[in-house]
Design an enzyme around this catalytic site. Structure first.
Site, PDB file in Angstrom:
ATOM      1  N   ASP A  52      28.977  38.497  40.521  1.00 51.89           N
ATOM      2  CA  ASP A  52      29.831  39.363  39.703  1.00 51.89           C
ATOM      3  C   ASP A  52      29.161  40.705  39.391  1.00 51.89           C
ATOM      4  O   ASP A  52      29.589  41.421  38.486  1.00 51.89           O
ATOM      5  CB  ASP A  52      30.296  38.687  38.407  1.00 51.89           C
ATOM      6  CG  ASP A  52      31.420  39.462  37.734  1.00 51.89           C
ATOM      7  OD1 ASP A  52      32.218  40.086  38.447  1.00 51.89           O
ATOM      8  OD2 ASP A  52      31.477  39.496  36.490  1.00 51.89           O
ATOM      9  N   ASN A  87      32.311  45.181  31.867  1.00 58.55           N
ATOM     10  CA  ASN A  87      32.834  44.765  30.550  1.00 58.55           C
ATOM     11  C   ASN A  87      32.027  43.681  29.858  1.00 58.55           C
ATOM     12  O   ASN A  87      32.559  42.950  29.029  1.00 58.55           O
ATOM     13  CB  ASN A  87      34.294  44.293  30.664  1.00 58.55           C
ATOM     14  CG  ASN A  87      35.154  45.343  31.307  1.00 58.55           C
ATOM     15  OD1 ASN A  87      35.084  46.508  30.922  1.00 58.55           O
ATOM     16  ND2 ASN A  87      35.934  44.965  32.305  1.00 58.55           N
TER      17      ASN A  87
HETATM   18  C1  0GY Z   1      35.206  40.440  37.154  1.00 58.36           C
HETATM   19  C2  0GY Z   1      35.629  40.448  35.753  1.00 58.36           C
HETATM   20  C3  0GY Z   1      36.127  41.485  35.047  1.00 58.36           C
HETATM   21  C4  0GY Z   1      36.626  42.708  35.572  1.00 58.36           C
HETATM   22  C5  0GY Z   1      37.324  42.833  36.719  1.00 58.36           C
HETATM   23  O1  0GY Z   1      38.733  43.935  38.180  1.00 58.36           O
HETATM   24  C6  0GY Z   1      38.042  44.037  37.162  1.00 58.36           C
HETATM   25  O2  0GY Z   1      37.951  45.069  36.515  1.00 58.36           O
HETATM   26  O3  0GY Z   1      37.452  41.813  37.536  1.00 58.36           O
HETATM   27  C7  0GY Z   1      36.264  41.290  33.592  1.00 58.36           C
HETATM   28  O4  0GY Z   1      36.268  42.268  32.858  1.00 58.36           O
HETATM   29  O5  0GY Z   1      36.357  40.110  33.162  1.00 58.36           O
HETATM   30  O6  0GY Z   1      35.478  39.484  37.850  1.00 58.36           O
HETATM   31  O7  0GY Z   1      34.606  41.405  37.592  1.00 58.36           O
END
Ligand code: 0GY
Length: 296
Positions: free
Chosen positions: A245, A250
Site C-alpha cells: 500500500d 491518508n
Molecule cells: C489505499 C487506501 C486509501 C486510498 C486510496 O485511491 C485512494 O486514494 O485507495 C485510503 O485512503 O484508505 O488502498 O490506498
C-alpha cells in the site's frame, strides 16, 4: 500536499523476512510528480509526490521482484502517471486503472497494452463521489471482454448493501484490504464471518490481506490484525494477494515502516508454500498469465 498529510517513511528498514524469488507487491500506487502528472480536480486529498522511481527503489530494497500499481483516487480517471510507470517497468509491473463510462474501446486497448489488467471500483465515501451501479455494471461487461478483473474497495459496514451487486459482477472480484474489518470485534464476530462466507460461496472472489497499518488499533507490529489475515490465507490460499500500500495515503495514526510491514508476512503465511502462493503464484496467475477471468 494537505497540511495534515503524513508523507511516506523516508528510510524504511530492511525486512528480516526475505520474500521468495518473483514476489509481487500487489497493491501500491504512484503519485505524480504533480508537475508532470497533476492531481485530479475532483480529488478528496492532495498527497506528497511519490513517483515511480521511488516505488521501484522500494521494491528492490524490500526484496520484491514485481509491482501491481493501483490507480489512486487523487489521480481520478486520468491514468497517465500509472501508464508512465508501467511503460518504464515493462514486464516487472501490471496495473489496475480507474475508468469512466465514456472511455473508448481504443483507450481500453491502449491501457491493456501498457499492462493494465483490472479496474478499481471505489465505494469509500471519504475518497470518491458515488457512482451509479449501472455505470459500474456497464464498465464490468466491457472489461470482462479484455480478460480483466475488478478490484473493489469498500468498508465493512457497506458490505451488506454491496454484496448482491458484487456477486452479480461477471469477472474475478478482488476485495481490497480484507474488506476493512473492525479488528476490535475479533475474527469470530459475525461481521468478519460474513466476509469469509462471501469468499466461501463465491469462488471468483479474492482478497488482499493488506493494510494492517490502516486496520490496527494497537499499532506496529500489528498483532491485532494478524489473525484476520492469517484466517484468510489459510482458508483461501489460492485467492489471496499481498501489498505494501505504499505510499500509504491518508494515514493519520503513524507512518508505517515498509520493512516492518514485510515482516508481518511470515506471521500471516507461516509455511513456505503459503508464502509462495500469496506472493508469487496467485499474483502471477491474475496479472501476468491471465487469459480470461470471466465467470461462466
Ligand atoms: C489505499 C487506501 C486509501 C486510498 C486510496 O485511491 C485512494 O486514494 O485507495 C485510503 O485512503 O484508505 O488502498 O490506498
Amino acid at each position: 500536499m494537505d497540511a495534515d498529510y503524513l508523507p511516506f517513511h523516508s528510510n524504511p528498514s530492511k525486512p528480516t523476512f526475505r520474500p521468495p524469488p518473483g514476489a509481487v507487491d500487489a497493491h501500491c500506487h504512484v503519485f505524480g510528480p504533480e508537475s508532470v502528472f497533476p492531481y485530479a480536480p475532483e480529488r478528496k486529498y492532495t498527497p506528497c509526490d511519490a513517483g515511480k522511481d521511488k516505488l521501484f527503489k522500494l521494491r528492490d530494497h524490500l526484496g520484491f521482484t514485481r509491482n501491481v500499481i493501483v490507480q489512486a483516487s487523487c489521480h481520478g480517471q486520468n491514468n497517465d502517471a500509472l501508464v508512465d510507470a508501467l511503460n518504464v517497468a515493462g514486464d516487472l509491473a501490471r496495473g489496475v486503472a480507474v475508468v469512466g463510462p465514456e472511455i473508448s474501446n481504443e483507450e481500453l486497448v491502449k491501457l491493456d497494452l501498457a499492462g493494465v489488467r483490472g479496474v478499481r471500483f471505489n465505494f469509500v465515501k471519504r475518497l470518491v463521489d458515488s457512482t451509479p451501479k449501472s455505470v459500474f455494471i456497464n464498465i464490468a461487461e466491457r472489461i470482462a471482454d479484455l480478460g480483466w478483473h475488478i478490484v473493489a474497495y469498500f468498508e465493512a459496514p457497506d458490505l451488506e448493501e454491496l454484496a448482491p451487486f458484487l456477486k452479480s459482477l461477471p469477472t474475478t472480484v478482488v476485495v481490497d484490504h480484507m474488506g476493512r474489518p473492525d479488528v476490535s470485534k475479533g475474527v469470530e464476530h459475525p461481521d468478519f464471518q460474513k466476509f469469509i462466507e462471501l469468499l466461501e460461496e463465491n469462488q471468483n472472489f479474492w482478497t488482499k490481506v493488506s493494510c494492517p497499518e490502516r486496520l490496527t488499533l494497537s499499532g506496529p507490529p500489528y498483532e491485532d490484525v494478524v489473525p484476520f489475515a492469517r484466517a484468510l490465507v489459510e482458508r483461501f490460499p489460492d485467492r489471496v494477494l499481498w501489498g505494501t500500500d505504499w505510499p500509504h495515503p491518508n494515514m493519520k495514526s503513524h507512518v508505517p515502516d515498509d520493512g516492518h510491514l514485510v515482516d508481518v508476512i511470515p506471521k500471516i503465511a507461516p509455511a513456505p508454500e503459503l508464502q509462495n502462493a500469496l506472493l508469487v503464484e496467485n499474483a502471477f496467475r491474475l496479472y501476468w498469465d491471465c487469459s480470461s477471468t470471466r465467470i461462466s
